[in-house]
Design a protein around this motif. Structure first.
Motif, PDB file in Angstrom:
ATOM      1  N   GLY A 252       0.798  -1.216   0.000  1.00 17.30           N
ATOM      2  CA  GLY A 252       0.000   0.000   0.000  1.00 17.30           C
ATOM      3  C   GLY A 252       0.831   1.266   0.000  1.00 17.30           C
ATOM      4  O   GLY A 252       0.368   2.321   0.422  1.00 17.30           O
ATOM      5  N   ILE A 253       2.115   1.143  -0.425  1.00 20.16           N
ATOM      6  CA  ILE A 253       2.966   2.334  -0.480  1.00 20.16           C
ATOM      7  C   ILE A 253       2.893   2.927  -1.893  1.00 20.16           C
ATOM      8  O   ILE A 253       3.201   2.246  -2.867  1.00 20.16           O
ATOM      9  N   VAL A 254       2.446   4.177  -1.970  1.00 21.69           N
ATOM     10  CA  VAL A 254       2.334   4.822  -3.278  1.00 21.69           C
ATOM     11  C   VAL A 254       3.287   6.012  -3.324  1.00 21.69           C
ATOM     12  O   VAL A 254       3.358   6.792  -2.368  1.00 21.69           O
ATOM     13  N   PHE A 255       4.036   6.113  -4.409  1.00 24.88           N
ATOM     14  CA  PHE A 255       4.991   7.209  -4.529  1.00 24.88           C
ATOM     15  C   PHE A 255       4.504   8.310  -5.472  1.00 24.88           C
ATOM     16  O   PHE A 255       4.731   9.481  -5.245  1.00 24.88           O
ATOM     17  N   SER A 256       3.855   7.898  -6.561  1.00 28.62           N
ATOM     18  CA  SER A 256       3.575   8.888  -7.608  1.00 28.62           C
ATOM     19  C   SER A 256       2.594   9.951  -7.120  1.00 28.62           C
ATOM     20  O   SER A 256       1.562   9.638  -6.523  1.00 28.62           O
ATOM     21  N   PHE A 257       2.979  11.199  -7.332  1.00 25.96           N
ATOM     22  CA  PHE A 257       2.168  12.369  -6.969  1.00 25.96           C
ATOM     23  C   PHE A 257       1.843  12.438  -5.480  1.00 25.96           C
ATOM     24  O   PHE A 257       0.813  12.932  -5.077  1.00 25.96           O
ATOM     25  N   ARG A 258       2.726  11.891  -4.658  1.00 19.99           N
ATOM     26  CA  ARG A 258       2.595  12.003  -3.199  1.00 19.99           C
ATOM     27  C   ARG A 258       3.869  12.630  -2.663  1.00 19.99           C
ATOM     28  O   ARG A 258       4.910  12.604  -3.334  1.00 19.99           O
ATOM     29  N   TRP A 259       3.811  13.117  -1.437  1.00 17.91           N
ATOM     30  CA  TRP A 259       5.028  13.690  -0.847  1.00 17.91           C
ATOM     31  C   TRP A 259       6.098  12.622  -0.641  1.00 17.91           C
ATOM     32  O   TRP A 259       7.289  12.900  -0.685  1.00 17.91           O
ATOM     33  N   THR A 260       5.660  11.364  -0.453  1.00 17.00           N
ATOM     34  CA  THR A 260       6.641  10.278  -0.312  1.00 17.00           C
ATOM     35  C   THR A 260       7.477  10.146  -1.577  1.00 17.00           C
ATOM     36  O   THR A 260       8.660   9.813  -1.530  1.00 17.00           O
ATOM     37  N   GLY A 261       6.857  10.420  -2.715  1.00 12.01           N
ATOM     38  CA  GLY A 261       7.577  10.380  -3.991  1.00 12.01           C
ATOM     39  C   GLY A 261       8.628  11.481  -4.047  1.00 12.01           C
ATOM     40  O   GLY A 261       9.746  11.266  -4.533  1.00 12.01           O
ATOM     41  N   ALA A 262       8.248  12.661  -3.520  1.00 12.83           N
ATOM     42  CA  ALA A 262       9.240  13.750  -3.463  1.00 12.83           C
ATOM     43  C   ALA A 262      10.414  13.341  -2.598  1.00 12.83           C
ATOM     44  O   ALA A 262      11.592  13.577  -2.932  1.00 12.83           O
ATOM     45  N   ALA A 263      10.115  12.681  -1.465  1.00 16.55           N
ATOM     46  CA  ALA A 263      11.187  12.222  -0.582  1.00 16.55           C
ATOM     47  C   ALA A 263      12.070  11.207  -1.285  1.00 16.55           C
ATOM     48  O   ALA A 263      13.300  11.235  -1.167  1.00 16.55           O
ATOM     49  N   LEU A 264      11.436  10.303  -2.052  1.00 16.44           N
ATOM     50  CA  LEU A 264      12.217   9.298  -2.777  1.00 16.44           C
ATOM     51  C   LEU A 264      13.135   9.966  -3.795  1.00 16.44           C
ATOM     52  O   LEU A 264      14.327   9.639  -3.892  1.00 16.44           O
ATOM     53  N   ALA A 265      12.583  10.917  -4.538  1.00 18.35           N
ATOM     54  CA  ALA A 265      13.399  11.612  -5.540  1.00 18.35           C
ATOM     55  C   ALA A 265      14.579  12.319  -4.879  1.00 18.35           C
ATOM     56  O   ALA A 265      15.724  12.245  -5.350  1.00 18.35           O
ATOM     57  N   CYS A 266      14.323  12.995  -3.747  1.00 18.98           N
ATOM     58  CA  CYS A 266      15.388  13.697  -3.038  1.00 18.98           C
ATOM     59  C   CYS A 266      16.414  12.719  -2.491  1.00 18.98           C
ATOM     60  O   CYS A 266      17.624  12.979  -2.518  1.00 18.98           O
ATOM     61  N   ALA A 267      15.939  11.573  -1.973  1.00 15.27           N
ATOM     62  CA  ALA A 267      16.862  10.570  -1.429  1.00 15.27           C
ATOM     63  C   ALA A 267      17.786  10.056  -2.517  1.00 15.27           C
ATOM     64  O   ALA A 267      18.996   9.911  -2.312  1.00 15.27           O
ATOM     65  N   VAL A 268      17.214   9.766  -3.689  1.00 14.30           N
ATOM     66  CA  VAL A 268      18.028   9.254  -4.795  1.00 14.30           C
ATOM     67  C   VAL A 268      19.057  10.290  -5.234  1.00 14.30           C
ATOM     68  O   VAL A 268      20.224   9.974  -5.470  1.00 14.30           O
ATOM     69  N   MET A 269      18.646  11.546  -5.309  1.00 15.11           N
ATOM     70  CA  MET A 269      19.561  12.590  -5.749  1.00 15.11           C
ATOM     71  C   MET A 269      20.685  12.829  -4.730  1.00 15.11           C
ATOM     72  O   MET A 269      21.807  13.145  -5.092  1.00 15.11           O
ATOM     73  N   GLY A 270      20.371  12.676  -3.443  1.00 13.51           N
ATOM     74  CA  GLY A 270      21.383  12.921  -2.414  1.00 13.51           C
ATOM     75  C   GLY A 270      22.244  11.704  -2.120  1.00 13.51           C
ATOM     76  O   GLY A 270      23.291  11.817  -1.483  1.00 13.51           O
ATOM     77  N   PHE A 271      21.796  10.524  -2.594  1.00 18.98           N
ATOM     78  CA  PHE A 271      22.470   9.263  -2.275  1.00 18.98           C
ATOM     79  C   PHE A 271      23.970   9.257  -2.588  1.00 18.98           C
ATOM     80  O   PHE A 271      24.783   8.911  -1.729  1.00 18.98           O
ATOM     81  N   PRO A 272      24.371   9.630  -3.835  1.00 12.97           N
ATOM     82  CA  PRO A 272      25.809   9.580  -4.137  1.00 12.97           C
ATOM     83  C   PRO A 272      26.643  10.463  -3.214  1.00 12.97           C
ATOM     84  O   PRO A 272      27.744  10.079  -2.826  1.00 12.97           O
ATOM     85  N   LEU A 273      26.091  11.619  -2.828  1.00  7.71           N
ATOM     86  CA  LEU A 273      26.834  12.516  -1.937  1.00  7.71           C
ATOM     87  C   LEU A 273      27.043  11.871  -0.571  1.00  7.71           C
ATOM     88  O   LEU A 273      28.115  11.910   0.007  1.00  7.71           O
ATOM     89  N   MET A 274      25.973  11.242  -0.077  1.00 10.61           N
ATOM     90  CA  MET A 274      26.059  10.607   1.233  1.00 10.61           C
ATOM     91  C   MET A 274      27.022   9.422   1.200  1.00 10.61           C
ATOM     92  O   MET A 274      27.872   9.271   2.070  1.00 10.61           O
ATOM     93  N   VAL A 275      26.911   8.588   0.163  1.00 12.47           N
ATOM     94  CA  VAL A 275      27.788   7.417   0.053  1.00 12.47           C
ATOM     95  C   VAL A 275      29.253   7.851  -0.034  1.00 12.47           C
ATOM     96  O   VAL A 275      30.117   7.292   0.638  1.00 12.47           O
TER      97      VAL A 275
END
Lengths: 357, 233
Positions: B88-111
């Motif tokens: 029941g986890i939905v990403f598209s057009f939800r704030w969780t999707g924004a968080a996912l996009a931000c997490a992916v973009m920040g991932f290389p910097l954190m790693v």
């Protein structure tokens, strides 16, 4: 305790192929730098897994490659004091000391903690960070940390090598107390004859990854195989003796070794205590007649056992002196002038001040 | 100071941005730690491929990253459909999707930040801990983790800052819905697209500067504290 070690391992072009057993309280792995001593002690600790190897402590098989037995490092309960102290920089001295105690199940009481802290003289350092300690202090904390993990065996890899002479002199008495007061067997790696002579009961001489000689410290350290492994300037003989008396007026101690009474700079141990003296070959003079009017306090009569071949103009003469073997390094010229040969009786002259450790 | 008063909609954007950035930072931390550990210590076939994958969001245009997320995590995407059906986890057009996009973009910097600190750890200290009876998990928790803490904190701050500023991947993946996916950056963008929106854009821009400066200064404090604790012996 009895320790059996058998290992063969290739590291690049270097091969270790060694086997020894020891039942002494302090076993020294002795040899020059690069002889494979550290690799061997790492194999015992489990930090290095040999191609083929077997380690048995008091009948308990710790590792046996043929039977696929390999106890992981953290289950061996072998304390290890490294050349560099390797204290945890993010923990205070107190928490460094307590680190292994926790994993050991901490059956040991607070009194044990206090006793070890007192023995090593580190009580005033407990709340400090490792980075603020001197080299000698760090090494003492490292010894304490290893002891408080209740090890079955204590491994020490040149624990004094990174320290200057003054710091070494500061720590050696603590190591002697450790040997005498705890019942934990120790394997001590060193290339220093003085340290090995002072601490070890059994000596295993390692050369090129192989065991050249092994046995009682006093016997082995006088043998040619051990002499070869020593730093050339340090080569000498080891005497086992008992403190007979102190002359506090002159700050001297008389030590009875066989029929010889050796006078050395004052030792702070009670009469009756056994000690070992390392007498460097280059500190021993030879005379064919008894010298008179001489400042040296130790003059012993003996007979020549054998003479080593000429090396850079000097030779080592082995002497039998009242139940002891003494080594003297003299020039080839003196050998010819005094006509030294096996069986000839001579006097060995040793300056007391040369025996200061 | 009347012009500085934020409207409800603007407050919502600020709160949403903070929530998205915080969730993105915390959510990606365990995975980033694992990836950094594997890249720093692991020896396996395909390590450079993994390294390339991790760094992908850093070099790809953010729009492409957002589009790939849409393909994979959208309602009909293979991962998105699976997650929606089973958890029941939905990403598209939800704030969780924004968080996912931000997490992916920040991932290389954190790693990157964590990996560098892992590579700087003296492994001899870990050996010492093992001889004192600590098993691998305890060695990691009591020696490795405290020693790499400054790197972890730096990585978290970088990821947070990246999330606060993320725009391209977010707007591509979850669009710009007020109250749901309209973050600070998207809100500023919206203001600049309408006549007379300059005042609103400026207000949010000032807020954005304050949040970023605050995060940086906080990270300095943490890093100084962590560095003091782990001065090399």
């Amino acid at each position: 305790m009895s320790l059996e070690v058998e290992a063969s391992h290739r590291i690049g072009a270097f091969t270790i192929d060694a086997a020894f057993t020891s039942d002494g309280s302090v076993t020294a792995l002795f040899g020059r730098s690069g002889s494979g001593k550290t690799s061997l002690i790492n194999i015992i600790a489990g930090l290095l897994r040999p191609d083929v190897g077997r380690i048995v402590l008091d009948g308990d098989v710790i590792a046996d490659s043929r039977k696929q037995i390999f106890t992981p490092i953290h289950r061996r309960r072998f304390g290890y004091v490294f050349q560099e102290a390797r204290l945890f920089p993010h923990l205070s001295v107190r928490r460094n000391l307590a680190y292994g105690r926790w994993f050991a199940g901490s059956q040991k009481s607070a009194s044990e903690f206090g006793r070890i802290v007192e023995m090593l003289g580190i009580g005033h350092l407990l709340d400090r960070r490792p980075s603020t300690l001197s080299g000698g202090e760090r090494q003492r904390v490292a010894v304490g940390r290893a002891l408080l993990a209740s090890p079955r065996l204590l491994l020490m890899d040149e624990p004094l090598a990174a320290l200057d002479e003054a710091r070494k002199a500061e720590i050696l008495p603590y190591l002697e107390r450790l040997r005498d007061e705890t019942r934990i067997p120790i394997v001590y790696v060193s290339h220093s004859v003085a340290e090995v002579a002072r601490l070890a009961e059994r000596v295993i001489v390692i050369e090129n990854g192989r065991v050249k000689a092994s046995g009682d410290a006093a016997v082995i350290l006088s043998q040619p195989a051990a002499v070869h492994a020593m730093d050339w300037r340090e080569a000498g003989a080891l005497l086992e003796g008992v403190v007979e008396s102190h002359d506090s007026a002159h700050n001297l101690t008389a030590v009875r070794a066989g029929q010889c009474l050796v006078r050395v700079p004052q030792l702070f141990v009670p009469p009756g205590h056994s000690v070992r003296l390392h007498i460097a070959a280059r500190d021993v003079m030879l005379a064919t007649v008894r010298p008179e009017g001489i400042s040296a306090l130790n003059v012993f009569e003996g007979t020549v056992i054998d003479l080593s071949p000429d090396e850079k103009g000097s030779i080592d003469v082995r002497l039998q002196c009242g139940g002891n073997v003494i080594l003297a390094r003299i020039t080839a010229l003196s050998r010819d002038a005094l006509q030294l040969a096996p069986g000839k009786s001579v006097h060995a002259i040793i300056k007391t001040v040369a025996l200061d450790h | 100071m009347d012009w500085m008063a934020l409207s409800d909609a603007e407050w919502t954007a600020v709160r949403l941005s903070l929530r998205v950035a915080t969730v993105a930072m915390l959510g990606s931390l365990p995975l980033a730690l694992l990836a950094a550990m594997v890249l720093a210590r692991g020896r396996f076939w395909g390590k450079s491929i993994l390294n390339g994958l991790v760094h992908m969001p850093l070099v790809l245009p953010p729009v492409v990253t957002g589009f790939v997320l849409l393909l994979l995590f959208g309602r009909r995407g293979p991962i998105g459909a699976f997650l929606a059906e089973n958890f029941g986890i939905v990403f598209s057009f939800r704030w969780t999707g924004a968080a996912l996009a931000c997490a992916v973009m920040g991932f290389p910097l954190m790693v990157r930040s964590i990996r560098l600190s892992i590579e700087a750890v003296d492994r001899k200290l870990e050996d010492a801990a093992a001889t004192l009876g600590a098993g691998p998990a305890w060695v990691f928790l009591t020696v490795t983790l405290p020693l790499i803490l400054p790197g972890i904190i730096a990585g978290m701050i970088l990821s947070f800052a990246k999330a606060m500023g993320e725009f391209g991947a977010t707007i591509t993946f979850v669009s710009n819905i007020p109250g749901e996916t309209q973050t600070l950056s998207s809100a500023i963008y919206t203001f600049t697209q309408v006549p007379g929106g300059d005042a609103g854009a400026l207000r949010l821009a000032v807020i954005s500067v304050f949040i970023s400066m605050g995060a940086l200064m906080l990270s300095e404090v943490f890093a100084a504290f962590a560095a003091k604790r782990s001065v090399a012996a």
